[in-house]
Design a protein around this motif. Structure first.
Motif, PDB file in Angstrom:
ATOM      1  N   GLY A 124       0.791  -1.226   0.000  1.00  0.00           N
ATOM      2  CA  GLY A 124       0.000   0.000   0.000  1.00  0.00           C
ATOM      3  C   GLY A 124       0.821   1.272   0.000  1.00  0.00           C
ATOM      4  N   THR A 125       1.588   1.505  -1.038  1.00  0.00           N
ATOM      5  CA  THR A 125       2.351   2.742  -1.179  1.00  0.00           C
ATOM      6  C   THR A 125       2.481   3.073  -2.658  1.00  0.00           C
ATOM      7  OG1 THR A 125       4.422   3.893  -0.680  1.00  0.00           O
ATOM      8  CG2 THR A 125       4.578   1.540  -1.137  1.00  0.00           C
ATOM      9  N   GLU A 126       2.623   4.344  -2.943  1.00  0.00           N
ATOM     10  CA  GLU A 126       2.786   4.787  -4.327  1.00  0.00           C
ATOM     11  C   GLU A 126       4.232   5.150  -4.639  1.00  0.00           C
ATOM     12  OE1 GLU A 126       0.016   8.042  -4.359  1.00  0.00           O
ATOM     13  OE2 GLU A 126      -1.670   6.723  -4.763  1.00  0.00           O
ATOM     14  N   TYR A 127       5.152   4.878  -3.721  1.00  0.00           N
ATOM     15  CA  TYR A 127       6.532   5.314  -3.880  1.00  0.00           C
ATOM     16  C   TYR A 127       7.463   4.120  -4.051  1.00  0.00           C
ATOM     17  CZ  TYR A 127       4.478   9.656  -2.396  1.00  0.00           C
ATOM     18  OH  TYR A 127       3.678  10.761  -2.325  1.00  0.00           O
ATOM     19  N   LEU A 128       8.454   4.294  -4.911  1.00  0.00           N
ATOM     20  CA  LEU A 128       9.337   3.205  -5.281  1.00  0.00           C
ATOM     21  C   LEU A 128      10.733   3.745  -5.543  1.00  0.00           C
ATOM     22  CD1 LEU A 128       9.697   0.270  -6.651  1.00  0.00           C
ATOM     23  CD2 LEU A 128       9.077   1.427  -8.759  1.00  0.00           C
ATOM     24  N   SER A 129      11.743   3.002  -5.136  1.00  0.00           N
ATOM     25  CA  SER A 129      13.118   3.338  -5.531  1.00  0.00           C
ATOM     26  C   SER A 129      13.693   2.148  -6.288  1.00  0.00           C
ATOM     27  CB  SER A 129      13.992   3.677  -4.317  1.00  0.00           C
ATOM     28  OG  SER A 129      14.240   2.532  -3.546  1.00  0.00           O
ATOM     29  N   ARG A 130      14.502   2.452  -7.270  1.00  0.00           N
ATOM     30  CA  ARG A 130      15.191   1.410  -8.036  1.00  0.00           C
ATOM     31  C   ARG A 130      16.678   1.711  -7.985  1.00  0.00           C
ATOM     32  NH1 ARG A 130      11.589   0.200 -13.472  1.00  0.00           N
ATOM     33  NH2 ARG A 130      10.141  -1.166 -12.378  1.00  0.00           N
ATOM     34  N   CYS A 131      17.399   0.875  -7.277  1.00  0.00           N
ATOM     35  CA  CYS A 131      18.857   0.973  -7.235  1.00  0.00           C
ATOM     36  C   CYS A 131      19.385  -0.334  -7.808  1.00  0.00           C
ATOM     37  CB  CYS A 131      19.345   1.210  -5.799  1.00  0.00           C
ATOM     38  SG  CYS A 131      18.871   2.826  -5.151  1.00  0.00           S
ATOM     39  N   PHE A 132      20.007  -1.138  -6.983  1.00  0.00           N
ATOM     40  CA  PHE A 132      20.455  -2.452  -7.423  1.00  0.00           C
ATOM     41  C   PHE A 132      19.274  -3.402  -7.504  1.00  0.00           C
ATOM     42  CE2 PHE A 132      24.041  -0.464  -5.192  1.00  0.00           C
ATOM     43  CZ  PHE A 132      24.869  -0.294  -6.286  1.00  0.00           C
ATOM     44  N   SER A 133      18.252  -3.127  -6.713  1.00  0.00           N
ATOM     45  CA  SER A 133      16.990  -3.855  -6.756  1.00  0.00           C
ATOM     46  C   SER A 133      15.876  -2.848  -6.485  1.00  0.00           C
ATOM     47  CB  SER A 133      16.983  -4.984  -5.715  1.00  0.00           C
ATOM     48  OG  SER A 133      17.027  -4.438  -4.418  1.00  0.00           O
ATOM     49  N   ASP A 134      14.652  -3.293  -6.596  1.00  0.00           N
ATOM     50  CA  ASP A 134      13.521  -2.411  -6.348  1.00  0.00           C
ATOM     51  C   ASP A 134      13.122  -2.446  -4.881  1.00  0.00           C
ATOM     52  OD1 ASP A 134      13.431  -1.799  -9.009  1.00  0.00           O
ATOM     53  OD2 ASP A 134      11.847  -3.226  -9.478  1.00  0.00           O
ATOM     54  N   SER A 135      12.763  -1.293  -4.352  1.00  0.00           N
ATOM     55  CA  SER A 135      12.295  -1.171  -2.979  1.00  0.00           C
ATOM     56  C   SER A 135      11.098  -0.236  -2.941  1.00  0.00           C
ATOM     57  CB  SER A 135      13.390  -0.598  -2.076  1.00  0.00           C
ATOM     58  OG  SER A 135      14.521  -1.411  -2.076  1.00  0.00           O
ATOM     59  N   TYR A 136      10.119  -0.603  -2.157  1.00  0.00           N
ATOM     60  CA  TYR A 136       9.000   0.306  -1.953  1.00  0.00           C
ATOM     61  C   TYR A 136       9.319   1.237  -0.797  1.00  0.00           C
ATOM     62  CZ  TYR A 136       6.396  -2.420  -5.258  1.00  0.00           C
ATOM     63  OH  TYR A 136       5.992  -3.022  -6.399  1.00  0.00           O
ATOM     64  N   LEU A 137       8.847   2.458  -0.922  1.00  0.00           N
ATOM     65  CA  LEU A 137       9.079   3.480   0.099  1.00  0.00           C
ATOM     66  C   LEU A 137       7.740   3.952   0.644  1.00  0.00           C
ATOM     67  CD1 LEU A 137      11.750   5.608  -1.794  1.00  0.00           C
ATOM     68  CD2 LEU A 137      12.160   3.936   0.026  1.00  0.00           C
TER      69      LEU A 137
END
Length: 141
Positions: A124-137
């Motif tokens: 339940g979040t609309e935020y995402l980071s993509r570095c070496f893998s994907d992570s929800y924020l």
């Protein structure tokens, strides 16, 4: 009896017509949606912060002593980069996108899911980071 059957058919028709997919209004694209503090855990404390300094966006991370690092400049992803990452309909999927060059930060449009593109079911979040893998924020502030 015939009246009851017609009533039931009419009621079922009205109910089924209202069961279609609810489409949420898309947000206009703006990197300002990414301004704020974020945690990697729902209801967690802020771990990273995106701020606007003048015309620039900067990323700060919280250190062990609860102080924020100096801001690392973030830049906007260009349309071509967004097409490469999300396809031609990227504006229907993403409402904000910034990059440090190594990591990207996104806000997903309301009602959109990146499940298959990222890590399976989207929490339940609309935020995402993509570095070496994907992570929800999760936005804290």
């Amino acid at each position: 009896m015939k009246t009851i059957i017609l009533f039931l058919i009419g009621s079922l028709t009205l109910i089924s017509c209202g069961q279609g997919k609810k489409t949420q209004e898309k947000l206009p694209f703006s990197n300002d949606y990414l301004i704020g503090e974020f945690s990697s855990q729902k209801n967690g404390a802020g771990e990273l912060k995106i701020a606007k300094q003048g015309e620039n966006y900067v990323l700060m991370q919280k250190m062990e002593n609860n102080k924020w690092t100096e801001g690392e400049k973030l830049t906007a992803l260009e349309d071509g980069q967004l097409i490469e990452k999300f396809g031609n309909n990227w504006a229907g999927i993403i409402s904000a996108a910034l990059t440090s060059g190594m990591c990207d930060y996104y806000r997903v449009q309301p009602g959109e899911s990146l499940g298959g593109i990222t890590m399976g079911e989207q929490p339940g979040t609309e935020y995402l980071s993509r570095c070496f893998s994907d992570s929800y924020l999760y936005k804290v502030k």
